[in-house]
Design a protein around this motif. Sequence first.
Motif, mmCIF file in Angstrom:
data_model
loop_
_atom_site.group_PDB
_atom_site.id
_atom_site.type_symbol
_atom_site.label_atom_id
_atom_site.label_comp_id
_atom_site.label_asym_id
_atom_site.label_seq_id
_atom_site.Cartn_x
_atom_site.Cartn_y
_atom_site.Cartn_z
ATOM 1 N N ALA A 106 65.973 89.063 28.499
ATOM 2 C CA ALA A 106 65.709 87.897 29.247
ATOM 3 C C ALA A 106 64.823 88.636 30.545
ATOM 4 O O ALA A 106 63.792 87.847 30.989
ATOM 5 C CB ALA A 106 66.728 87.040 29.843
ATOM 6 N N LYS A 110 60.809 88.104 31.704
ATOM 7 C CA LYS A 110 60.497 87.284 32.788
ATOM 8 C C LYS A 110 59.625 88.433 33.730
ATOM 9 O O LYS A 110 58.679 87.764 34.506
ATOM 10 C CB LYS A 110 61.764 87.343 33.807
ATOM 11 C CG LYS A 110 61.651 86.748 35.070
ATOM 12 C CD LYS A 110 62.897 86.306 35.900
ATOM 13 C CE LYS A 110 62.536 85.817 37.460
ATOM 14 N NZ LYS A 110 64.020 85.544 37.921
ATOM 15 N N ASN A 111 59.824 89.945 33.538
ATOM 16 C CA ASN A 111 58.795 90.651 34.500
ATOM 17 C C ASN A 111 57.814 91.374 33.471
ATOM 18 O O ASN A 111 57.618 92.593 33.850
ATOM 19 C CB ASN A 111 59.826 91.772 35.061
ATOM 20 C CG ASN A 111 60.797 90.984 35.981
ATOM 21 O OD1 ASN A 111 60.186 90.403 37.035
ATOM 22 N ND2 ASN A 111 62.087 90.947 35.745
ATOM 23 N N LYS A 177 56.789 83.682 26.379
ATOM 24 C CA LYS A 177 57.300 83.401 27.805
ATOM 25 C C LYS A 177 58.947 83.041 27.554
ATOM 26 O O LYS A 177 59.428 83.164 28.732
ATOM 27 C CB LYS A 177 56.452 82.097 28.001
ATOM 28 C CG LYS A 177 55.077 82.152 28.274
ATOM 29 C CD LYS A 177 54.598 80.705 28.564
ATOM 30 C CE LYS A 177 52.852 80.945 28.638
ATOM 31 N NZ LYS A 177 52.135 79.776 29.066
ATOM 32 N N GLU A 178 59.438 82.990 26.466
ATOM 33 C CA GLU A 178 60.745 82.521 26.467
ATOM 34 C C GLU A 178 61.798 83.882 25.817
ATOM 35 O O GLU A 178 63.037 84.097 26.400
ATOM 36 C CB GLU A 178 60.985 81.514 25.590
ATOM 37 C CG GLU A 178 60.716 80.069 26.027
ATOM 38 C CD GLU A 178 59.375 79.928 25.844
ATOM 39 O OE1 GLU A 178 58.434 80.404 25.050
ATOM 40 O OE2 GLU A 178 58.810 79.210 26.815
#
Length: 266
Positions: A106, A110-111, A177-178
């Motif tokens: 995750a 995110k990065n 994106k997830e």
Amino acid sequence: MSDLYNTIHPSINSIMLNRIDLGNRLKQLRKTRQFSQQFVAENLFISQAAYSLIENSQNGIVAEHVVGLSELYDVTTDYILKGDNHLIRISPLNGFVPYVKIKAHAGYVKNLSKEITTEDYEWYRIPGFNATLEHRLFEAEGESMIPTIFPGDVVITQKQNKWDQILDGSLVIIGTKESLLIKRFKETNEPDVFIFENDNPDSTEELSFSIHEIKEIMMVRGKISNVLAPHHQNGTNGKIKTMEESIEFLRKELLSITKKLNLKEG
């Protein structure tokens, strides 16, 4: 008097000797690279006069400058401070690859647009594998890619910048994106749509993503199997048992045939 001073303050002599050794190392590093004092000072954001005092052992050195010199000369901070050259600098330039465990997936997603630093993940060197800046190690999860990839396997990936050159059937990791997903790439006639399949025959679903939903695609170049982990077999215990029974049956059949042949020859 001098002997008495040395007995009372032994640490002062030690500090001075360390400072002299440090200055000599910095001077040797600079001359080996053919850098001027002005050049090194500019990289440390100090004046040439201030740097000269460090190199000539008249001033100490702060942590910020130790790190700056380590990066400038591509050596460890331990070498700058103590001359220890047995340590290997952790860097992609030295063949180290960041390892992203399941619990860190995750954070990686995110990065995705940020550069990975040595503090972000664990780093490893793989014997016989020439790593580049684009390589990553990911711990696999889920059973959708069995028998190619098992949960807990570590896949070696390389970022694919030209998505239109991915061949049909390629094993890839897609960063949306997830989440991060390990899938099999499937060609499609739609230019802005990507189709992905599972290898597990019990999971035949196809995933479809538009080009705008995918942030990164990484080609799987290899894997490291954690063969000692028993949880690898959780989803296939039944199949493994069936296979073992089949092998035992074949063994008995071969034994029976061998006995018959021996009796016939006798």
